[in-house]
Design a protein around this motif. Structure first.
Motif, mmCIF file in Angstrom:
data_model
loop_
_atom_site.group_PDB
_atom_site.id
_atom_site.type_symbol
_atom_site.label_atom_id
_atom_site.label_comp_id
_atom_site.label_asym_id
_atom_site.label_seq_id
_atom_site.Cartn_x
_atom_site.Cartn_y
_atom_site.Cartn_z
ATOM 1 N N PRO A 116 1.379 6.631 -7.985
ATOM 2 C CA PRO A 116 2.103 6.965 -9.145
ATOM 3 C C PRO A 116 3.203 7.924 -8.982
ATOM 4 O O PRO A 116 4.215 7.827 -10.021
ATOM 5 C CB PRO A 116 1.275 7.385 -10.258
ATOM 6 N N GLU A 117 3.388 8.783 -8.128
ATOM 7 C CA GLU A 117 4.461 9.797 -7.889
ATOM 8 C C GLU A 117 5.676 9.221 -7.360
ATOM 9 O O GLU A 117 6.828 9.831 -7.382
ATOM 10 C CB GLU A 117 3.919 11.108 -7.402
ATOM 11 N N ALA A 118 5.591 8.151 -6.735
ATOM 12 C CA ALA A 118 6.492 7.469 -5.788
ATOM 13 C C ALA A 118 7.575 6.540 -6.572
ATOM 14 O O ALA A 118 6.794 5.851 -7.522
ATOM 15 C CB ALA A 118 6.076 6.746 -4.694
ATOM 16 N N VAL A 119 8.773 6.633 -6.528
ATOM 17 C CA VAL A 119 9.767 5.508 -7.262
ATOM 18 C C VAL A 119 9.877 4.041 -6.671
ATOM 19 O O VAL A 119 9.952 3.363 -7.162
ATOM 20 C CB VAL A 119 11.036 6.059 -7.253
ATOM 21 N N ALA A 120 9.494 4.166 -5.265
ATOM 22 C CA ALA A 120 9.450 3.128 -4.587
ATOM 23 C C ALA A 120 8.553 2.959 -3.060
ATOM 24 O O ALA A 120 8.396 4.329 -2.599
ATOM 25 C CB ALA A 120 10.798 2.653 -4.085
ATOM 26 N N GLY A 121 7.986 1.995 -2.749
ATOM 27 C CA GLY A 121 7.516 2.224 -1.323
ATOM 28 C C GLY A 121 8.412 1.281 -0.491
ATOM 29 O O GLY A 121 9.179 0.580 -0.694
ATOM 30 N N TYR A 122 8.204 1.714 0.969
ATOM 31 C CA TYR A 122 8.914 0.793 2.044
ATOM 32 C C TYR A 122 8.116 0.649 3.103
ATOM 33 O O TYR A 122 7.008 1.500 3.545
ATOM 34 C CB TYR A 122 10.224 1.615 2.361
ATOM 35 N N ILE A 123 8.273 -0.328 3.983
ATOM 36 C CA ILE A 123 7.574 -0.637 4.998
ATOM 37 C C ILE A 123 8.628 -0.836 6.159
ATOM 38 O O ILE A 123 9.592 -1.672 6.038
ATOM 39 C CB ILE A 123 6.671 -2.071 4.844
ATOM 40 N N ILE A 124 8.461 -0.125 7.261
ATOM 41 C CA ILE A 124 9.487 -0.260 8.381
ATOM 42 C C ILE A 124 9.184 -1.165 9.564
ATOM 43 O O ILE A 124 7.980 -1.142 9.969
ATOM 44 C CB ILE A 124 9.370 1.246 9.076
ATOM 45 N N MET A 125 10.024 -1.908 9.900
ATOM 46 C CA MET A 125 10.157 -2.886 10.842
ATOM 47 C C MET A 125 10.939 -2.594 11.696
ATOM 48 O O MET A 125 12.150 -2.605 11.642
ATOM 49 C CB MET A 125 10.135 -4.350 10.070
#
Length: 201
Positions: free
Chosen positions: A40-49
């Motif tokens: 809930p504290e994050a504005v977005a998630g990201y996955i690194i490829m």
């Protein structure tokens, strides 16, 4: 976020390969896949490829992702210093960005602590001989090798030989042992080797 990354890695790797392999990509590229945050504290998630797989954290990829969410308007820009959190597979990352006249001028990020896992161990590397190496963690595990101990000067004409040497070292270490992060556990096989030399040696 880590579960999503592991799903892509284990069951849906076609997207990474499509984007990074020819004809659409090249091995030097990285992809930062933006997804809704789970925390809930994050504005977005990201996955690194990357060509070697799915690192759980990368400082350079985090800087790119933070800039992209600001420039695209996913996170509205605010003049001056702006702070927010992103969610990587390794957890929350604090972002601080400087915006001037509507342009993102700089971004800093706070990742997990770096540390030395192994200091000056030795391994026999086929085709090279005995190699002394250390292992550091900084978003991923890195083998650190003094290139001068292997006869290199780190000149441009050695580029191909350095690349081949680094690959042999990584493969030899991977065949002998694995590494585990002290809080995150298994973060994948050793992906990198840094060949270095002291400038004034």
């Amino acid at each position: 976020m880590r579960e999503q990354m592991e799903y892509l890695r284990d069951d849906a790797d076609g997207l990474r390969r499509l984007l990074l392999e020819e004809p659409y990509g090249i091995p030097e590229m990285s992809v930062d896949l933006l997804v809704p945050a789970c925390h809930p504290e994050a504005v977005a998630g990201y996955i690194i490829m990357e060509v070697m797989g799915y690192p759980i954290y990368s400082g350079s990829n985090t800087l790119c992702t933070a800039t992209a969410v600001l420039e695209s308007g996913i996170v509205p820009k605010q003049e001056g210093i702006q702070r927010f959190k992103l969610e990587a597979p390794a957890g929350l990352v604090q972002i601080e960005a400087k915006v001037h006249n509507g342009v993102v001028e700089s971004v800093t990020c706070g990742g997990l602590p770096s540390y030395i896992d192994t200091y000056r161990d030795k391994i026999h590397v086929p085709g090279i001989g005995e190699v002394t190496y250390s292992i550091a963690y900084s978003g991923g595990f890195y083998a650190l090798v003094d290139a001068t101990e292997l006869g290199f000067k780190l000149s441009r004409d050695e580029e191909r030989a350095l690349s081949e040497c680094a690959y042999k070292i990584v493969e030899a270490i991977k065949a002998q042992r694995g590494f585990s992060h002290y809080t995150l556990g298994d973060v994948g096989p050793l992906p990198f080797c840094t060949l270095w030399a002291l400038k004034n040696r």
